[in-house]
Design an enzyme around this catalytic site. Structure first.
Site, PDB file in Angstrom:
ATOM      1  N   ARG A 170     -69.367 106.835  79.891  1.00  0.00           N
ATOM      2  CA  ARG A 170     -70.511 107.649  79.104  1.00  0.00           C
ATOM      3  C   ARG A 170     -71.634 107.178  78.442  1.00  0.00           C
ATOM      4  O   ARG A 170     -71.450 105.863  78.379  1.00  0.00           O
ATOM      5  CB  ARG A 170     -69.598 108.639  77.995  1.00  0.00           C
ATOM      6  CG  ARG A 170     -69.087 107.824  77.060  1.00  0.00           C
ATOM      7  CD  ARG A 170     -68.516 108.575  75.970  1.00  0.00           C
ATOM      8  NE  ARG A 170     -68.171 107.319  74.882  1.00  0.00           N
ATOM      9  CZ  ARG A 170     -68.827 107.348  73.750  1.00  0.00           C
ATOM     10  NH1 ARG A 170     -70.113 107.907  73.691  1.00  0.00           N
ATOM     11  NH2 ARG A 170     -68.643 106.478  72.964  1.00  0.00           N
ATOM     12  N   ARG A 215     -78.150 111.632  72.147  1.00  0.00           N
ATOM     13  CA  ARG A 215     -78.127 112.208  70.836  1.00  0.00           C
ATOM     14  C   ARG A 215     -79.329 113.419  70.711  1.00  0.00           C
ATOM     15  O   ARG A 215     -80.471 112.708  71.083  1.00  0.00           O
ATOM     16  CB  ARG A 215     -78.316 111.187  69.793  1.00  0.00           C
ATOM     17  CG  ARG A 215     -77.252 111.494  68.502  1.00  0.00           C
ATOM     18  CD  ARG A 215     -77.395 110.437  67.713  1.00  0.00           C
ATOM     19  NE  ARG A 215     -76.347 109.490  67.487  1.00  0.00           N
ATOM     20  CZ  ARG A 215     -76.419 108.357  67.056  1.00  0.00           C
ATOM     21  NH1 ARG A 215     -77.572 107.902  66.649  1.00  0.00           N
ATOM     22  NH2 ARG A 215     -75.293 107.525  67.057  1.00  0.00           N
ATOM     23  N   ARG A 242     -67.653  87.255  81.530  1.00  0.00           N
ATOM     24  CA  ARG A 242     -69.285  87.225  81.867  1.00  0.00           C
ATOM     25  C   ARG A 242     -69.586  86.453  80.672  1.00  0.00           C
ATOM     26  O   ARG A 242     -68.889  86.346  79.503  1.00  0.00           O
ATOM     27  CB  ARG A 242     -69.899  88.609  81.801  1.00  0.00           C
ATOM     28  CG  ARG A 242     -70.038  89.219  82.663  1.00  0.00           C
ATOM     29  CD  ARG A 242     -70.940  88.695  83.898  1.00  0.00           C
ATOM     30  NE  ARG A 242     -72.379  88.677  83.764  1.00  0.00           N
ATOM     31  CZ  ARG A 242     -73.190  88.078  84.411  1.00  0.00           C
ATOM     32  NH1 ARG A 242     -73.003  87.195  85.313  1.00  0.00           N
ATOM     33  NH2 ARG A 242     -74.475  88.050  84.030  1.00  0.00           N
ATOM     34  N   ARG A 293     -81.971  90.326  75.366  1.00  0.00           N
ATOM     35  CA  ARG A 293     -82.290  91.121  74.229  1.00  0.00           C
ATOM     36  C   ARG A 293     -82.838  89.710  73.261  1.00  0.00           C
ATOM     37  O   ARG A 293     -82.353  88.532  73.399  1.00  0.00           O
ATOM     38  CB  ARG A 293     -81.419  91.732  73.250  1.00  0.00           C
ATOM     39  CG  ARG A 293     -79.915  90.899  73.303  1.00  0.00           C
ATOM     40  CD  ARG A 293     -79.037  92.093  72.552  1.00  0.00           C
ATOM     41  NE  ARG A 293     -77.820  91.281  72.127  1.00  0.00           N
ATOM     42  CZ  ARG A 293     -77.014  92.033  71.434  1.00  0.00           C
ATOM     43  NH1 ARG A 293     -77.033  93.142  70.847  1.00  0.00           N
ATOM     44  NH2 ARG A 293     -75.820  91.205  71.097  1.00  0.00           N
ATOM     45  N   GLU A 321     -81.335  86.053  74.283  1.00  0.00           N
ATOM     46  CA  GLU A 321     -79.860  86.252  74.916  1.00  0.00           C
ATOM     47  C   GLU A 321     -79.978  86.314  76.273  1.00  0.00           C
ATOM     48  O   GLU A 321     -80.317  87.187  76.925  1.00  0.00           O
ATOM     49  CB  GLU A 321     -78.979  87.377  74.383  1.00  0.00           C
ATOM     50  CG  GLU A 321     -77.571  87.355  74.414  1.00  0.00           C
ATOM     51  CD  GLU A 321     -77.030  88.411  73.356  1.00  0.00           C
ATOM     52  OE1 GLU A 321     -77.311  88.456  72.205  1.00  0.00           O
ATOM     53  OE2 GLU A 321     -76.360  89.106  74.146  1.00  0.00           O
ATOM     54  N   TYR A 364     -61.712  93.438  75.415  1.00  0.00           N
ATOM     55  CA  TYR A 364     -62.887  93.316  74.535  1.00  0.00           C
ATOM     56  C   TYR A 364     -62.508  94.172  73.050  1.00  0.00           C
ATOM     57  O   TYR A 364     -61.988  95.361  73.089  1.00  0.00           O
ATOM     58  CB  TYR A 364     -64.131  94.036  74.838  1.00  0.00           C
ATOM     59  CG  TYR A 364     -65.287  94.159  73.959  1.00  0.00           C
ATOM     60  CD1 TYR A 364     -65.975  92.936  73.834  1.00  0.00           C
ATOM     61  CD2 TYR A 364     -65.569  94.992  73.137  1.00  0.00           C
ATOM     62  CE1 TYR A 364     -67.092  92.832  72.846  1.00  0.00           C
ATOM     63  CE2 TYR A 364     -66.537  95.016  71.901  1.00  0.00           C
ATOM     64  CZ  TYR A 364     -67.169  93.829  71.851  1.00  0.00           C
ATOM     65  OH  TYR A 364     -68.201  93.668  70.960  1.00  0.00           O
ATOM     66  N   ASP A 382     -63.713  95.040  69.213  1.00  0.00           N
ATOM     67  CA  ASP A 382     -64.745  94.764  68.054  1.00  0.00           C
ATOM     68  C   ASP A 382     -63.938  94.235  66.928  1.00  0.00           C
ATOM     69  O   ASP A 382     -62.888  94.157  66.872  1.00  0.00           O
ATOM     70  CB  ASP A 382     -65.149  96.348  67.679  1.00  0.00           C
ATOM     71  CG  ASP A 382     -66.425  96.765  68.426  1.00  0.00           C
ATOM     72  OD1 ASP A 382     -67.340  95.827  68.777  1.00  0.00           O
ATOM     73  OD2 ASP A 382     -66.620  97.829  68.619  1.00  0.00           O
TER      74      ASP A 382
HETATM   75  C1  LIG Z   1     -71.761  88.617  72.096  1.00  0.00           C
HETATM   76  C2  LIG Z   1     -70.620  89.096  71.305  1.00  0.00           C
HETATM   77  C3  LIG Z   1     -71.282  90.120  70.117  1.00  0.00           C
HETATM   78  C4  LIG Z   1     -70.311  90.963  69.641  1.00  0.00           C
HETATM   79  N1  LIG Z   1     -70.986  91.892  68.703  1.00  0.00           N
HETATM   80  C5  LIG Z   1     -70.246  92.351  67.859  1.00  0.00           C
HETATM   81  C6  LIG Z   1     -70.374  93.587  66.868  1.00  0.00           C
HETATM   82  O1  LIG Z   1     -71.875  93.666  66.743  1.00  0.00           O
HETATM   83  N2  LIG Z   1     -69.569  94.216  66.198  1.00  0.00           N
HETATM   84  C7  LIG Z   1     -68.077  93.975  66.401  1.00  0.00           C
HETATM   85  O2  LIG Z   1     -67.419  94.679  65.721  1.00  0.00           O
HETATM   86  N3  LIG Z   1     -67.732  92.969  67.187  1.00  0.00           N
HETATM   87  C8  LIG Z   1     -68.620  92.312  67.985  1.00  0.00           C
HETATM   88  N4  LIG Z   1     -68.092  91.443  68.663  1.00  0.00           N
HETATM   89  C9  LIG Z   1     -66.524  91.267  69.255  1.00  0.00           C
HETATM   90  C10 LIG Z   1     -66.137  90.242  68.015  1.00  0.00           C
HETATM   91  O3  LIG Z   1     -66.832  88.935  68.217  1.00  0.00           O
HETATM   92  C11 LIG Z   1     -64.585  89.944  68.260  1.00  0.00           C
HETATM   93  O4  LIG Z   1     -63.972  91.206  67.897  1.00  0.00           O
HETATM   94  C12 LIG Z   1     -63.919  88.680  67.302  1.00  0.00           C
HETATM   95  O5  LIG Z   1     -64.714  87.805  67.139  1.00  0.00           O
HETATM   96  C13 LIG Z   1     -62.535  88.475  68.008  1.00  0.00           C
HETATM   97  O6  LIG Z   1     -61.838  87.686  67.224  1.00  0.00           O
HETATM   98  P1  LIG Z   1     -60.656  86.731  67.687  1.00  0.00           P
HETATM   99  O7  LIG Z   1     -59.978  85.885  66.512  1.00  0.00           O
HETATM  100  O8  LIG Z   1     -59.993  87.491  68.698  1.00  0.00           O
HETATM  101  O9  LIG Z   1     -61.392  85.595  68.664  1.00  0.00           O
HETATM  102  P2  LIG Z   1     -62.497  84.451  68.753  1.00  0.00           P
HETATM  103  O10 LIG Z   1     -63.334  84.945  67.456  1.00  0.00           O
HETATM  104  O11 LIG Z   1     -62.857  84.073  69.513  1.00  0.00           O
HETATM  105  O12 LIG Z   1     -61.412  83.040  68.010  1.00  0.00           O
HETATM  106  C14 LIG Z   1     -60.541  82.752  68.805  1.00  0.00           C
HETATM  107  C15 LIG Z   1     -60.586  81.238  68.431  1.00  0.00           C
HETATM  108  O13 LIG Z   1     -59.655  80.376  68.909  1.00  0.00           O
HETATM  109  C16 LIG Z   1     -60.084  79.242  69.439  1.00  0.00           C
HETATM  110  N5  LIG Z   1     -59.315  78.482  70.246  1.00  0.00           N
HETATM  111  C17 LIG Z   1     -59.161  78.820  71.661  1.00  0.00           C
HETATM  112  N6  LIG Z   1     -58.410  77.877  72.135  1.00  0.00           N
HETATM  113  C18 LIG Z   1     -58.190  77.171  71.467  1.00  0.00           C
HETATM  114  C19 LIG Z   1     -57.365  75.880  71.683  1.00  0.00           C
HETATM  115  N7  LIG Z   1     -56.565  75.622  72.610  1.00  0.00           N
HETATM  116  N8  LIG Z   1     -57.000  75.049  70.305  1.00  0.00           N
HETATM  117  C20 LIG Z   1     -57.481  75.460  69.277  1.00  0.00           C
HETATM  118  N9  LIG Z   1     -58.571  76.495  69.121  1.00  0.00           N
HETATM  119  C21 LIG Z   1     -58.699  77.239  70.050  1.00  0.00           C
HETATM  120  C22 LIG Z   1     -61.385  79.257  69.708  1.00  0.00           C
HETATM  121  O14 LIG Z   1     -62.333  78.189  69.499  1.00  0.00           O
HETATM  122  C23 LIG Z   1     -61.950  80.689  68.821  1.00  0.00           C
HETATM  123  O15 LIG Z   1     -62.509  79.998  67.572  1.00  0.00           O
HETATM  124  C24 LIG Z   1     -68.859  90.781  69.630  1.00  0.00           C
HETATM  125  C25 LIG Z   1     -68.343  89.902  70.747  1.00  0.00           C
HETATM  126  C26 LIG Z   1     -69.252  89.210  71.547  1.00  0.00           C
HETATM  127  C27 LIG Z   1     -68.831  88.203  72.507  1.00  0.00           C
END
Ligand SMILES: Cc1cc2nc3c(=O)[nH]c(=O)nc-3n(C[C@H](O)[C@H](O)[C@H](O)COP(=O)(O)OP(=O)(O)OC[C@H]3O[C@@H](n4cnc5c(N)ncnc54)[C@H](O)[C@@H]3O)c2cc1C
Length: 363
Positions: free
Chosen positions: A172, A176, A249, A280, A300, A348, A350
């Site tokens: 979708r 709005r 990606r 962007r 980006e 994915y 948030d």
């Molecule tokens: C470009 C982009 C924009 C985004 N914008 C938004 C937004 O506007 N609003 C929103 O709500 N969400 C957004 N998100 C989503 C948000 O980034 C995630 O929800 C959140 O960061 C996920 O947290 P996480 O702990 O799962 O992963 P991560 O933040 O990726 O943390 C995982 C960590 O594990 C570590 N790691 C991995 N493997 C190992 C290893 N072998 N040894 C030690 N450490 C390791 C990595 O280095 C990393 O620091 C966005 C995501 C992206 C990609």
């Protein structure tokens, strides 16, 4: 008895929330990250007072009051409202598609006029069942919005022509028929005052952390330290890629410091024409209403992911879904290991969702 109850691999939001909640329940945690900082993808680098979102712009938004109250315990949030602009050649449009956008496109002033315009364009297409992303998007919003605001942006994002992309990618499109430029529908939204590092520091307060430590390079010693493991890295890597690589990606950011106070007047401007290679430009100071004399912008660029590069967006097509299914079957058999977060679950998330997922483990 081992030294720690939990070894938490990854200091992103999943790992930090998990550690915080475990500590509250009297558990001793060690949090490690292979990067040189805490916070995972929400990490910000301070550049003379401007918090630069190093891994892409992050705007916190949620409808869940419990999650909103949870994050507000650690840091105050400002009133930032995401209202991106789209730039197509020399034209500027408001996003998400709303009455302001329709006025800018067609000079229509009422919802009925805007709806009629879209219906008229859709009726001329002669498409019954969409066969690809282009046809699906055309059916949803008509020709003008698609050609100016969706086609080029989407093709850059995916690195493929819209006619070669599966139609399910766009389920979708937010359209709005009110004059409302707020990108999100959620009740709560904002940016932590002082940046996301404050949120992460609050979550990890009093917990032992080690950065520049890769779990796989120190696996035996690290496993010996803790009774349980919380793994938030890539699930295929955890299992030595035995069923193959999961695909992503990726993005490349070009950060630039400009000695002017204001470059584009808005935090987010999308570039929707195909010929401009970036999708962007983010101007970070506007997330926090900064008044510094300089500014930092980030262009980006979407790109193909190769192993070793930053995995940003999972590609949830049938090929990758069949691979992740096999890894998840192995993970389900593990004792004393919890897999969580965007990389270990290959989805994915948030920020509010990943926080919710970590909290669920303690319910
Ligand atoms: C470009 C982009 C924009 C985004 N914008 C938004 C937004 O506007 N609003 C929103 O709500 N969400 C957004 N998100 C989503 C948000 O980034 C995630 O929800 C959140 O960061 C996920 O947290 P996480 O702990 O799962 O992963 P991560 O933040 O990726 O943390 C995982 C960590 O594990 C570590 N790691 C991995 N493997 C190992 C290893 N072998 N040894 C030690 N450490 C390791 C990595 O280095 C990393 O620091 C966005 C995501 C992206 C990609």
């Amino acid at each position: 008895m081992k030294q720690f109850d939990y070894l938490i691999v990854g200091a992103g939001l999943f790992g930090a929330v998990f550690a915080c909640e475990a500590k509250k329940r009297g558990k001793k945690c060690l949090v490690i990250d292979r990067r040189g900082h805490l916070g995972g993808n929400v990490y910000c680098e301070n550049n003379d007072g401007i918090n630069v979102h190093k891994y892409g712009a992050h705007i916190f938004h949620t409808n869940d009051k419990k999650i909103w109250d949870y994050v507000n315990q650690f840091v105050e949030f400002n009133r930032y409202t995401n209202s991106p602009l789209a730039r197509f050649k020399d034209e500027l449009y408001n996003l998400p598609f709303n009455m302001n956008t329709f006025y800018q496109l067609w000079k229509v002033k009422t919802p009925a006029e805007a709806q009629a315009k879209i219906h008229e364009q859709v009726a001329q297409l002669g498409i019954d069942t969409p066969r690809n992303l282009e046809e699906r998007a055309l059916l949803l919003v008509g020709t003008d919005i698609y050609e100016k605001l969706i086609k080029g942006y989407t093709e850059k994002q995916w690195g493929r022509k819209a006619v070669d992309l599966p139609e399910f990618i766009i389920k979708r499109l937010p359209v709005r028929f009110t004059y409302d430029n707020n990108y999100f529908n959620d009740k709560y939204q904002g940016i932590p005052v002082g940046g996301y590092n404050k949120l992460v520091a609050g979550l990890l307060d009093g917990i032992e952390t080690r950065v520049n430590v890769d779990y796989f390079k120190n696996k035996t010693e690290l496993n010996d330290l803790a009774e349980n493991i919380v793994f938030t890295g890539q699930l295929d890597e955890f299992y030595d890629f035995r069923f193959g690589y999961l695909e992503y990606r990726s993005l490349r950011f070009e950060h630039e410091r400009l000695e002017i106070p204001n470059f584009q007047g808005n935090a987010v401007v999308n570039y929707t024409e195909r010929e401009i290679p970036y999708t962007r430009i983010i101007e970070h100071k506007h997330f926090e209403f900064g008044s510094q004399a300089h500014t930092i912008i980030s262009r980006e660029y979407p790109k193909e992911w190769q192993f070793g590069q930053e995995p940003y967006y999972p590609i949830n097509d049938t090929h990758n879904e069949s691979i992740i299914k096999q890894y998840k079957q192995l993970a389900a058999l593990e004792k004393n290991i919890i897999f969580g977060g965007r990389l270990a679950e290959y989805r994915y998330y948030d920020m509010h969702q990943v926080i919710g997922a970590a909290l669920t483990h303690f319910k």
